[in-house]
Structures are given as structure tokens and as C-alpha cells.
Design a protein around this motif. Structure first.
Motif, PDB file in Angstrom:
ATOM      1  N   ALA A 194      76.848  56.813   8.238  1.00 12.79           N
ATOM      2  CA  ALA A 194      77.268  56.072   9.428  1.00 12.79           C
ATOM      3  C   ALA A 194      76.346  56.353  10.609  1.00 12.79           C
ATOM      4  O   ALA A 194      75.913  55.426  11.310  1.00 12.79           O
ATOM      5  N   LEU A 195      76.030  57.616  10.853  1.00 12.49           N
ATOM      6  CA  LEU A 195      75.193  57.968  12.007  1.00 12.49           C
ATOM      7  C   LEU A 195      73.767  57.470  11.833  1.00 12.49           C
ATOM      8  O   LEU A 195      73.121  57.078  12.811  1.00 12.49           O
ATOM      9  N   LYS A 196      73.276  57.472  10.607  1.00 12.92           N
ATOM     10  CA  LYS A 196      71.938  56.904  10.372  1.00 12.92           C
ATOM     11  C   LYS A 196      71.903  55.422  10.738  1.00 12.92           C
ATOM     12  O   LYS A 196      70.978  54.946  11.403  1.00 12.92           O
ATOM     13  N   ILE A 197      72.913  54.673  10.296  1.00 18.33           N
ATOM     14  CA  ILE A 197      72.957  53.234  10.593  1.00 18.33           C
ATOM     15  C   ILE A 197      73.000  53.012  12.104  1.00 18.33           C
ATOM     16  O   ILE A 197      72.262  52.181  12.648  1.00 18.33           O
ATOM     17  N   LEU A 198      73.848  53.753  12.803  1.00 17.99           N
ATOM     18  CA  LEU A 198      73.970  53.599  14.253  1.00 17.99           C
ATOM     19  C   LEU A 198      72.675  53.963  14.960  1.00 17.99           C
ATOM     20  O   LEU A 198      72.231  53.263  15.880  1.00 17.99           O
ATOM     21  N   ALA A 199      72.052  55.065  14.547  1.00 17.79           N
ATOM     22  CA  ALA A 199      70.820  55.513  15.198  1.00 17.79           C
ATOM     23  C   ALA A 199      69.667  54.558  14.910  1.00 17.79           C
ATOM     24  O   ALA A 199      68.943  54.138  15.819  1.00 17.79           O
ATOM     25  N   TYR A 200      69.486  54.208  13.639  1.00 21.11           N
ATOM     26  CA  TYR A 200      68.372  53.328  13.268  1.00 21.11           C
ATOM     27  C   TYR A 200      68.515  51.959  13.935  1.00 21.11           C
ATOM     28  O   TYR A 200      67.549  51.384  14.437  1.00 21.11           O
ATOM     29  N   ASN A 201      69.717  51.445  13.911  1.00 21.17           N
ATOM     30  CA  ASN A 201      69.947  50.127  14.506  1.00 21.17           C
ATOM     31  C   ASN A 201      69.669  50.144  16.006  1.00 21.17           C
ATOM     32  O   ASN A 201      69.145  49.177  16.568  1.00 21.17           O
ATOM     33  N   SER A 202      70.018  51.236  16.672  1.00 16.30           N
ATOM     34  CA  SER A 202      69.861  51.300  18.127  1.00 16.30           C
ATOM     35  C   SER A 202      68.400  51.318  18.554  1.00 16.30           C
ATOM     36  O   SER A 202      68.064  50.829  19.630  1.00 16.30           O
ATOM     37  N   VAL A 203      67.522  51.892  17.734  1.00 20.29           N
ATOM     38  CA  VAL A 203      66.097  51.963  18.102  1.00 20.29           C
ATOM     39  C   VAL A 203      65.282  50.843  17.473  1.00 20.29           C
ATOM     40  O   VAL A 203      64.069  50.771  17.650  1.00 20.29           O
ATOM     41  N   GLY A 204      65.937  49.962  16.711  1.00 21.47           N
ATOM     42  CA  GLY A 204      65.234  48.830  16.121  1.00 21.47           C
ATOM     43  C   GLY A 204      64.518  49.143  14.832  1.00 21.47           C
ATOM     44  O   GLY A 204      63.620  48.401  14.422  1.00 21.47           O
ATOM     45  N   TYR A 205      64.914  50.214  14.173  1.00 19.11           N
ATOM     46  CA  TYR A 205      64.308  50.568  12.888  1.00 19.11           C
ATOM     47  C   TYR A 205      65.050  49.846  11.773  1.00 19.11           C
ATOM     48  O   TYR A 205      66.282  49.774  11.770  1.00 19.11           O
ATOM     49  N   SER A 206      64.310  49.309  10.816  1.00 20.27           N
ATOM     50  CA  SER A 206      64.910  48.532   9.739  1.00 20.27           C
ATOM     51  C   SER A 206      65.818  49.412   8.877  1.00 20.27           C
ATOM     52  O   SER A 206      65.384  50.431   8.344  1.00 20.27           O
ATOM     53  N   VAL A 207      67.068  48.996   8.761  1.00 22.93           N
ATOM     54  CA  VAL A 207      68.034  49.727   7.941  1.00 22.93           C
ATOM     55  C   VAL A 207      67.952  49.182   6.517  1.00 22.93           C
ATOM     56  O   VAL A 207      68.114  47.984   6.296  1.00 22.93           O
ATOM     57  N   GLU A 208      67.714  50.043   5.567  1.00 24.72           N
ATOM     58  CA  GLU A 208      67.567  49.608   4.182  1.00 24.72           C
ATOM     59  C   GLU A 208      68.894  49.107   3.615  1.00 24.72           C
ATOM     60  O   GLU A 208      69.969  49.616   3.947  1.00 24.72           O
ATOM     61  N   ASP A 209      68.791  48.110   2.731  1.00 24.52           N
ATOM     62  CA  ASP A 209      69.993  47.552   2.102  1.00 24.52           C
ATOM     63  C   ASP A 209      70.768  48.618   1.344  1.00 24.52           C
ATOM     64  O   ASP A 209      72.004  48.587   1.299  1.00 24.52           O
ATOM     65  N   SER A 210      70.034  49.563   0.757  1.00 21.92           N
ATOM     66  CA  SER A 210      70.704  50.608  -0.029  1.00 21.92           C
ATOM     67  C   SER A 210      71.612  51.460   0.846  1.00 21.92           C
ATOM     68  O   SER A 210      72.669  51.925   0.392  1.00 21.92           O
ATOM     69  N   LEU A 211      71.227  51.663   2.110  1.00 24.62           N
ATOM     70  CA  LEU A 211      72.053  52.448   3.022  1.00 24.62           C
ATOM     71  C   LEU A 211      73.329  51.681   3.375  1.00 24.62           C
ATOM     72  O   LEU A 211      74.418  52.269   3.450  1.00 24.62           O
ATOM     73  N   ILE A 212      73.199  50.378   3.570  1.00 22.99           N
ATOM     74  CA  ILE A 212      74.373  49.551   3.869  1.00 22.99           C
ATOM     75  C   ILE A 212      75.304  49.501   2.659  1.00 22.99           C
ATOM     76  O   ILE A 212      76.537  49.611   2.802  1.00 22.99           O
ATOM     77  N   GLU A 213      74.729  49.352   1.464  1.00 26.58           N
ATOM     78  CA  GLU A 213      75.553  49.345   0.252  1.00 26.58           C
ATOM     79  C   GLU A 213      76.298  50.666   0.088  1.00 26.58           C
ATOM     80  O   GLU A 213      77.476  50.687  -0.306  1.00 26.58           O
ATOM     81  N   LYS A 214      75.619  51.754   0.400  1.00 28.60           N
ATOM     82  CA  LYS A 214      76.265  53.064   0.307  1.00 28.60           C
ATOM     83  C   LYS A 214      77.407  53.162   1.312  1.00 28.60           C
ATOM     84  O   LYS A 214      78.477  53.701   1.005  1.00 28.60           O
ATOM     85  N   ALA A 215      77.182  52.623   2.513  1.00 28.16           N
ATOM     86  CA  ALA A 215      78.232  52.653   3.535  1.00 28.16           C
ATOM     87  C   ALA A 215      79.467  51.892   3.062  1.00 28.16           C
ATOM     88  O   ALA A 215      80.605  52.353   3.244  1.00 28.16           O
ATOM     89  N   TRP A 216      79.258  50.726   2.444  1.00 26.72           N
ATOM     90  CA  TRP A 216      80.396  49.942   1.955  1.00 26.72           C
ATOM     91  C   TRP A 216      81.122  50.674   0.834  1.00 26.72           C
ATOM     92  O   TRP A 216      82.360  50.641   0.747  1.00 26.72           O
ATOM     93  N   GLY A 217      80.373  51.336  -0.024  1.00 30.62           N
ATOM     94  CA  GLY A 217      81.008  52.098  -1.085  1.00 30.62           C
ATOM     95  C   GLY A 217      81.853  53.238  -0.542  1.00 30.62           C
ATOM     96  O   GLY A 217      82.977  53.475  -0.999  1.00 30.62           O
ATOM     97  N   LEU A 218      81.335  53.925   0.470  1.00 30.17           N
ATOM     98  CA  LEU A 218      82.044  55.069   1.045  1.00 30.17           C
ATOM     99  C   LEU A 218      83.255  54.651   1.855  1.00 30.17           C
ATOM    100  O   LEU A 218      84.292  55.314   1.839  1.00 30.17           O
ATOM    101  N   VAL A 219      83.129  53.546   2.596  1.00 34.50           N
ATOM    102  CA  VAL A 219      84.240  53.138   3.458  1.00 34.50           C
ATOM    103  C   VAL A 219      85.449  52.691   2.637  1.00 34.50           C
ATOM    104  O   VAL A 219      86.593  52.769   3.094  1.00 34.50           O
ATOM    105  N   LYS A 220      85.197  52.264   1.402  1.00 34.51           N
ATOM    106  CA  LYS A 220      86.291  51.836   0.526  1.00 34.51           C
ATOM    107  C   LYS A 220      86.776  52.943  -0.408  1.00 34.51           C
ATOM    108  O   LYS A 220      87.771  52.763  -1.117  1.00 34.51           O
ATOM    109  N   ALA A 221      86.061  54.072  -0.401  1.00 35.28           N
ATOM    110  CA  ALA A 221      86.405  55.164  -1.315  1.00 35.28           C
ATOM    111  C   ALA A 221      87.713  55.837  -0.906  1.00 35.28           C
ATOM    112  O   ALA A 221      87.984  56.026   0.280  1.00 35.28           O
ATOM    113  N   GLU A 222      88.503  56.216  -1.887  1.00 38.22           N
ATOM    114  CA  GLU A 222      89.803  56.819  -1.601  1.00 38.22           C
ATOM    115  C   GLU A 222      89.677  58.208  -0.987  1.00 38.22           C
ATOM    116  O   GLU A 222      90.551  58.636  -0.229  1.00 38.22           O
TER     117      GLU A 222
END
Length: 744
Positions: A194-222
Motif C-alpha cells: 500500500a505505501l509503495k503505491i501511494l509513494a510511487y503514485n505521488s512522485v509520478g513513478y510508474s506503478v507496475e501492474d504486478s504491484l496492483i495485482e498484489k494489492a488486490w489479492g491482499l485486500v481481499k485476503a481473509e
């Protein structure tokens, strides 16, 4: 240092709660009342971010509430510019970053000439100096002059990005390289992602699709905690915006809340081994998610629009009308523009009184135009009010059409003693169209042809005699009146020369009535931009594909105190219109706001009673109000939630931007094909005359409808139309997942 109170003690200490209110009112009040029990800078900062995102959405949240948190952070700042974990503790990069992010998020809620604004600005400057000065090698340690670690480095990046630093900065580039190579970040994976996505997005660094996919997997994890789910949801919202999936996740977060017996609503982690409840931080993050998803425009714009609405509502005269300035006699033009934009305040208060006033004014205005034998603006705007709100009978419409046509001059146009005039002729076109006259009417077509023939730019007063005709200096106000009239009966190509002229009249700030006047090539006059003309020009030009809104909104925010102080109600109404990005489009976010504030009926088509009853109950639970339920007969003077089949309505009739067509096993939404399933559900924003409609249409099975409304995700839909269906897994024991898209 303050004592750390338990969650139950906080709840018991809070003033007893009385009645149910919307979720953000509940959750923000929990944070406000819990402020005195917040020990850490992080708790205060996250709460301030949450309150800032909820400002002007939560009805009971005031700027004074937010200021208390701001002042708390300002008092905690150390002399070196940083913040510590507790008040008075040594400055560290992590807590300084949280404080800097929070203060940056709320600074624009204040005016630049306010003392609190200057204090925040100075605190930000010192805080950023502390962060920059703590940089070591290729990242940040927890305190200055220590080796880089993951947590302080990612937080510093996020804070710097929020304050304008970008990937172009060498320090930022090196820090990202460091983060990408860290193997032991010292945080749980959910926080790292989560913090990587927020930090990278704020400075304009390209966020890799794999990081977003991981975030979706984690946010739905029990096994992710509620706090981690809320943080991941916030990161995904920042990266993807409000989509079907993020709206669904916000609905999930919303339903993880707990409610104490005195009515307060909060979020806390499940009590498990090695997992603290962390009610304050978790509640702040969940509130941040909901506030972010709820926002149609930025907090500062919403806050200012609320202030403008208060000025408008408080300035309504006892007779029901409005004037240009408070306490002056009501006039038709000001009242028209207020009523045309009053729905932006999400309230119908005062409309009935205003319409009664407008109706009472019509006989006097009819008498005035007959006496003067010319078309008066106040008479036309009187008619525009009554026609807009369907306050004229067919007989009255016919009577006024005949009256307007009787005022034509000998050349079959409208004007005054100088001859036919562009402004009066444009007003006649507006009035006749509003009264239901076809645009193919010979009088309208002749007026259009004449207006286009006398100018290849703007329009002003027109002088016509037996020997010559000429136009005086073109004016923006007259040109706007003409273009507003012609825009309904002309193509863009026909109007392009006049549009170009209007664009060229813009100064750096906005539109004056007359930009410049030269006398023998010598500049003798330079006009001052007018707020009302600029707002009208911005709105009109947007219809032709020209976007000047962002610059105008920026100017409005810089001068919002001046606009408030002037209390010019015509300006206020037009500024209110300019604040909203899509004034001519209806989306489901807008519909939900109107439905909540104005009320509605739930109706259903044959065979849909049980689903409609479920929707009614869900809406009552989410809105804390009671709604009627009945079988659909016809649309009358009410807002509606309509439950039906996919082909029960011609949707284009109620929203021209949306088309639905069912063909065998395919449903076409705005021409885009989707496979038709038994669960396919389409939710559409619509309008009938002056009332709003939410269509809830589904094919055969209502399972998707029930999930959408029970979860509350529908409140965060940001599109004219949303289609949803179930996605089935290849693994038979995995439950199908509700998926969908925003269309349009």
C-alpha cells in the motif's frame, strides 16, 4: 505524555449519541470526540486526513473541528521542523512525513490571508526541510544521520510527492531504487504494498501492474487486518480512482464497521494474537476511504460550494425571489440563475416560494412589454423560470407565444427604436423555444439567419436606418445571449466564427464585457473581467469542446473570500455552476445525492416486487429514512428508484447519453456488447422533467442487485450507467465474484 486509554473507555467518555445520521457523520464524530485520547502523531495526522476528505460531505463536520487537529499538529512540531511519535519526543522521518501529508491535504481549506494558513505554510516548509535534510546515501533512516530503512524512505517519498517533488529529482530516483532492492522491509506485506503505491503514485513513478495485482489479492485476503484492508483500499483508490472494483471494496470496508451502543461508529482490528485493535487509526483510514469515494469534487471546492449555497439560501427575499444583492427587491434575472443552479446545493428548499413569486410577476411583466412594445429581459427570464419548472398551462404558453410574436418590428425581428437588435432577438428565440415552439418555426429561422448575417464575430447594439446599418462595439454579454440562443438551433460550424471571437475576448483572468477600445489606433479603454460573464462563457464554451473550467476554478479559489464578501447572487449562482466538472451530465453519484436530500419513491414493474422490497429496505438502512413502495404506473412529480427488467424502459428518453439494447444473448450498453447472463444488472442515472430517477434493471435473477444494494457500493458509483455480472472461476468450490464496469 497523555495516558493511553482503551477503546471502551473512549466510547464511554464520549457524549451520549441521540439519533442515526449518515455514516460519515458517525465516523467523523468518533474521530472528533476521540481527539483528546490520541497520543501519537500518526493518529492525529490520519484523523486530520480523514476529516479533510470528509469536509462538506459530513453534515456535522465544521472547519473549526478540522482546525483543532491542525493546531494540535502545529503545537507538536519541534524546533528542528520535525515531529516525533509523541508530543515532545525526538523528531523522526516517519511521523514528520505523516504530519506533512496531513497538513498539505487541508491547507487549501483556509484562505491565504488567514493566520492559520500562514502557520500551516511555515510548518510545511520547515517539515519538508527536515525531511530533505535527513536524506542519507540513497534513502532515509528513522532519524537523521542513520542508514536508510524501508518505512521512513517510503513515507518520505509520499510526503515529498504530495508537496510537488517528482521522479525527475535525483534524490527521488535513488530512493526508489533503494526501495525496489529492499528484501526485509520490516513491515507486513500489506503495508509495504500500500505505501509503495501511494509513494510511487505521488512522485509520478510508474506503478507496475504486478504491484496492483498484489494489492488486490491482499485486500481481499481473509488474514489481512481491517486496518490493512482500509490502507490498501485507500492506495487503490488513489491509483485507480473510483471504479466498480474500488467502489465494491469501499462498500466492503463500510460494512466492517462496529457500532457502540451509544450510536458511535468506528472500525477496529479483530482481537487476535499480536494484533492490536488500533481503533483510531483504523477508523481514520476507513473514513478516508469513504470520504475519498464520496467526493465529486475536491474538499476545498465542496466546502466553498457549501458556503456559496448558504449565501444564496440566506439571501432569498420574503417574497420568494432573489436580487443581485441581498435585501434589494427581487428581480427575474437573478432569480432565474439561482433557480437554474439551486440543485447544485442538493436541496429544493425555497423553490416553491420562488415559483410562486415568478408566477405572480407574469401579469405585470406582460403589461410592461405591451406598454413599451418591446421585449424586456425581465419578462423573458420570467417566462424561462416558469417554463423550466412546468408552471405554465398550454393556454398560457399559447398566450405568451402570441404576445412575443406581436412585438416584432416591421422587418419581423425584435428590437427597439434603433431597429432590430441582436439581444432582443436572441431573447425572443430563447423564450419561444422554452414555450415549446419548434426550431423550424419561420420566425425563429428568420431570426437565426439575420443574427448570423450581421456579424462574423461578436454582437452589440445594432443601428439600422434607410441608408445604412452598422453594429456598435460588440459586447461579450450580448454575444453570450445570442450564442446561448443559437446553440440550440445551429451547428458548431455555423457558430465557429462567433465562438472564435468570444475566445479572443478572454484576458489572462477572464472575460470583460468589452476587452479593448481603440480610437485612431490608440488604446483608450481596457475592460475588467467580470465573474458572471466569465462563468457564463466557461459554461457555454464547454458545450463546444473548449475547457476553461480549470483555470476559472483556480481563480475562484484564489478569490473565494472576495466572492463571498460581495454576495452578488448572480455571480454566486454562476460560480456554483462552474465549480462542478460535468454540469450537463447526470451520473449515479449525483442521483444518490439528490435522492438522499430530496427523497424518492421505490417503484417496480410486474414481477419485481420482492426485489424492489429488498432494494427499498437496503436504501432505508443506508440513508436512515423511510421510502414508499408501489407498482410503477407513470412518472409524476417525484424522484424515483425504479426496479425492472432490462427492456422495460426506453432509457434514452430519460438519459440521452445512455442506450440499452438486448439482442439474443448480448446486451449493448452505449453500443458496447456484453454477454447476457441471468444475473446481468444495469443501474442507470436518468431524469424526467425536473425529477431524478435511478433505474435498477436486471435479467432474470436479482442476486447482483441484492449484493450491490446490501453492501452500499451503489453510493460510490461515478458514471451515468453501471453494468455488472458474475465471473465464475474454473475451480468449482470458489464462489463466483461480482464484477462490473462504469460505462459512459
Amino acid at each position: 505524555m497523555k495516558r493511553i486509554f482503551s477503546l471502551i473507555l473512549i466510547l464511554l467518555m464520549i457524549i451520549p449519541y441521540v439519533s442515526a445520521v449518515p455514516i460519515l457523520d458517525d465516523s467523523t464524530r468518533f474521530l472528533i470526540e476521540g481527539k483528546d485520547y490520541m497520543d501519537s502523531t500518526q493518529e492525529i495526522s490520519l484523523s486530520l486526513m480523514a476529516l479533510g476528505s470528509s469536509y462538506s460531505i459530513a453534515e456535522n463536520l465544521t472547519k473549526e473541528n478540522i482546525t483543532l487537529f491542525v493546531e494540535e499538529l502545529l503545537e507538536r512540531q519541534n524546533s528542528d521542523g520535525g515531529w516525533g511519535y509523541y508530543e515532545g519526543s525526538i523528531s523522526n522521518v516517519v511521523d514528520t512525513s505523516y504530519a506533512v501529508i496531513a497538513l498539505k491535504r487541508v491547507i487549501d481549506l483556509y484562505y491565504p490571508n488567514e493566520d492559520i494558513y500562514r502557520k500551516i505554510s511555515k510548518a510545511l516548509e520547515n517539515g519538508l526541510d527536515f525531511i530533505s535534510g535527513s536524506y542519507t546515501l540513497n534513502g532515509w533512516g528513522y532519524i537523521p544521520n542513520t542508514l536508510p530503512e524501508f518505512y521512513p524512505t517510503v513515507m518520505a517519498l509520499w510526503a515529498l510527492g504530495e508537496n510537488g517533488y517528482s521522479i525527475e529529482d535525483e534524490m527521488i530516483k535513488d530512493a526508489i531504487k533503494y526501495l525496489e532492492n529492499v528484501t526485509k522491509p520490516g513491515l507486513r506485506e500489506e503495508e509495504v504494498v500500500a505505501l509503495k503505491i501511494l509513494a510511487y503514485n505521488s512522485v509520478g513513478y510508474s506503478v507496475e501492474d504486478s504491484l496492483i495485482e498484489k494489492a488486490w489479492g491482499l485486500v481481499k485476503a481473509e488474514n489481512s487486518t481491517i486496518k490493512e484492508k482500509a490502507l490498501l483500499t485507500y492506495a487503490l483508490l488513489n491509483y485507480e480512482g473510483v471504479t466498480f472494483e474500488t467502489a465494491k471494496m469501499v462498500g466492503t470496508i463500510e460494512n466492517l464497521n462496529e457500532r457502540y451502543e451509544n450510536g458511535f461508529l468506528y472500525w477496529a482490528n479483530e482481537p487476535e494474537a499480536l494484533v492490536e485493535r488500533e481503533a483510531l487509526q483504523t477508523s481514520a483510514l476507513a473514513t478516508l476511504d469513504i470520504g475519498f469515494a464520496e467526493l465529486g469534487i475536491s474538499p476545498v471546492l465542496l466546502g466553498f460550494s457549501r458556503e456559496v449555497c448558504l449565501i444564496i439560501k440566506s439571501s432569498q427575499n420574503p417574497d420568494g425571489g432573489w436580487s443581485y444583492l441581498p435585501k434589494y427587491p427581487s428581480n427575474e434575472i437573478a432569480t432565474y440563475y439561482v433557480l437554474a443552479n439551486i440543485n447544485l446545493c442538493f436541496s429544493g428548499g425555497g423553490i416553491d416560494e420562488a415559483l410562486d413569486w415568478a408566477k405572480s410577476r407574469l401579469p405585470a411583466n406582460q403589461e410592461a412589454v405591451l406598454k413599451e412594445r418591446r421585449l424586456l429581459p425581465r419578462y423573458v427570464y420570467n417566462l424561462l423560470i416558469l417554463a423550466k419548472f412546468n408552471m405554465l398551462s398550454e393556454e398560457e404558453k399559447h398566450e405568451n407565444i402570441e404576445l412575443i410574436k406581436s412585438l416584432k418590428l416591421q422587418d419581423e425581428l425584435w428590437g427597439n427604436i434603433l431597429g432590430p437588435q441582436p439581444k432582443e432577438t436572441a431573447l425572443a428565440i430563447k423564450a419561444l423555444l422554452a414555450l415549446g415552439v419548434s426550431q423550424e418555426d419561420p420566425d425563429i429561422q428568420k431570426a437565426k439567419k439575420w443574427l448570423l448575417s450581421i456579424s462574423d464575430g461578436g454582437w452589440g447594439a445594432y443601428v439600422q436606418s434607410r441608408y445604412y446599418s452598422y453594429m456598435t462595439t460588440p459586447e461579450v454579454e450580448t454575444t453570450l445571449e445570442v450564442l446561448e440562443a443559437l446553440s440550440r438551433i445551429s451547428t458548431k460550424e455555423e457558430l465557429q466564427p462567433h465562438i472564435n471571437w468570444l475566445i479572443n475576448q478572454k484576458t489572462d483572468i477572464g472575460w470583460p464585457n468589452v476587452k479593448t477600445i481603440y480610437f485612431y489606433n490608440v488604446l483608450v479603454y481596457t475592460g475588467e473581467p467580470r465573474t458572471d460573464l466569465t462563468a457564463r462563457a466557461v459554461n457555454l464554451l464547454s458545450k463546444f469542446g473548449y475547457n476553461y473550467r480549470e483555470d476559472f476554478v483556480e481563480w475562484i479559489l484564489d478569490h473565494r473570500e472576495e466572492i463571498k464578501d460581495k454576495q452578488n447572487l448572480l455571480e454566486a449562482a454562476l460560480v456554483l455552476r462552474a465549480l462542478y466538472p460535468s454540469p450537463d451530465k447526470i451520473d449515479l453519484w449525483w442521483i444518490n445525492k439528490v435522492l438522499y436530500n430530496e427523497g424518492f419513491q421505490v417503484v417496480y414493474t410486474p414481477g419485481k416486487y420482492y426485489t424492489a422490497r429488498f432494494v427499498q429496505t437496503a436504501l432505508e438502512n443506508h440513508f436512515n429514512k423511510t421510502y414508499s413502495l408501489s407498482e410503477f404506473e407513470d412518472f409524476e412529480e417525484s424522484n424515483y428508484v425504479v426496479v425492472g427488467d432490462l427492456d422495460d424502459f426506453n432509457i434514452s428518453k430519460y438519459n440521452p447519453a445512455v442506450s440499452i439494447e438486448v439482442k439474443n444473448d448480448v446486451v449493448l450498453v452505449n453500443g458496447r456488447p456484453y454477454k447476457l447472463q441471468d444475473y446481468t444488472t444495469i443501474i442507470i442515472a436518468g431524469k424526467y422533467e425536473h425529477n431524478y430517477i435511478m433505474f435498477v434493471l436486471y435479467h432474470k435473477n436479482s442476486k447482483a442487485v441484492r449484493e450491490i444494494f446490501s453492501s452500499g457500493m451503489f453510493k460510490y458509483f461515478r458514471s451515468p450507467v453501471v453494468i455488472s455480472w458474475y465471473k465464475y472461476s474454473d475451480v468449482p468450490w470458489i464462489m463466483p465474484e461480482l464484477v462490473g464496469e462504469f460505462v459512459g
